[in-house]
Design a protein around this motif. Structure first.
Motif, PDB file in Angstrom:
ATOM      1  N   UNK A  54       0.815  -1.220   0.000  1.00  0.00           N
ATOM      2  CA  UNK A  54       0.000   0.000   0.000  1.00  0.00           C
ATOM      3  C   UNK A  54       0.848   1.268   0.000  1.00  0.00           C
ATOM      4  N   UNK A  55       2.062   1.191   0.539  1.00  0.00           N
ATOM      5  CA  UNK A  55       2.870   2.397   0.699  1.00  0.00           C
ATOM      6  C   UNK A  55       4.109   2.475  -0.186  1.00  0.00           C
ATOM      7  N   UNK A  56       4.438   1.393  -0.902  1.00  0.00           N
ATOM      8  CA  UNK A  56       5.646   1.409  -1.731  1.00  0.00           C
ATOM      9  C   UNK A  56       5.583   0.303  -2.782  1.00  0.00           C
ATOM     10  N   UNK A  57       6.551   0.340  -3.716  1.00  0.00           N
ATOM     11  CA  UNK A  57       6.718  -0.763  -4.655  1.00  0.00           C
ATOM     12  C   UNK A  57       8.182  -0.893  -5.033  1.00  0.00           C
ATOM     13  N   UNK A  64      10.519   2.505  -4.582  1.00  0.00           N
ATOM     14  CA  UNK A  64       9.808   3.778  -4.640  1.00  0.00           C
ATOM     15  C   UNK A  64       8.789   3.798  -3.507  1.00  0.00           C
ATOM     16  N   UNK A  65       8.922   4.771  -2.632  1.00  0.00           N
ATOM     17  CA  UNK A  65       8.060   4.848  -1.455  1.00  0.00           C
ATOM     18  C   UNK A  65       6.781   5.608  -1.801  1.00  0.00           C
ATOM     19  N   UNK A  66       5.984   5.001  -2.651  1.00  0.00           N
ATOM     20  CA  UNK A  66       4.683   5.538  -3.074  1.00  0.00           C
ATOM     21  C   UNK A  66       3.810   4.361  -3.474  1.00  0.00           C
ATOM     22  N   UNK A  67       2.512   4.517  -3.351  1.00  0.00           N
ATOM     23  CA  UNK A  67       1.583   3.517  -3.842  1.00  0.00           C
ATOM     24  C   UNK A  67       1.633   3.544  -5.376  1.00  0.00           C
ATOM     25  N   UNK A  68       1.783   2.380  -6.011  1.00  0.00           N
ATOM     26  CA  UNK A  68       1.972   2.302  -7.455  1.00  0.00           C
ATOM     27  C   UNK A  68       0.825   2.956  -8.226  1.00  0.00           C
TER      28      UNK A  68
END
Length: 128
Positions: A54-57, A64-68
């Motif tokens: 939910x918070x990274x990919x 990458x510390x973001x939801x895809x």
């Protein structure tokens, strides 16, 4: 008979190289070619290679510390709209503009999002 056989393509270097430093993939014509190949191959198969939470990919060793899904949507929404860009998206699009590939990146993101939306709509209709 004479013929040409390429024994190692530039595309092959992407698999074993550092994507963050590869100049070949940054060229708009190469990005377009790879995108068209992925569309034919199926982005869904490639997306399965991405480790998501939910918070990274994580893709090919790049964290990458973001939801895809949020990242892809936000990149599409913030293109050429500095008034709504946070620092992250402003820096992303400024790097793409400096590389002169921002318009092809935007086109790829837009098409990718459209394909995902079409796929999700088909799944929803099937489940009804």
């Amino acid at each position: 008979m004479e013929f040409y056989a390429e024994n190692q393509t530039s595309f092959f270097d992407l698999r074993n190289g550092d994507w963050t430093k590869n100049s070949w993939i940054r060229k708009p014509e190469n990005l377009k070619m790879v995108h068209e190949s992925f569309k034919n191959f199926g982005y869904g198969k490639l997306e399965n290679l991405i480790s998501k939470s939910k918070s990274h990919f994580l893709i090919e060793g790049i964290y990458i510390k973001r939801n895809f899904e949020n990242l892809i949507d936000s990149l599409e929404l913030t293109y050429n709209k500095p008034e709504i860009q946070t620092k992250y998206y402003a820096e992303f699009w400024n790097r793409r503009k400096a590389e002169k590939n921002d318009s092809i990146i935007y086109e790829i993101i837009r098409e990718f999002n459209s394909m995902k939306m079409n796929k999700n709509n088909r799944i929803m209709k099937t489940n009804l």
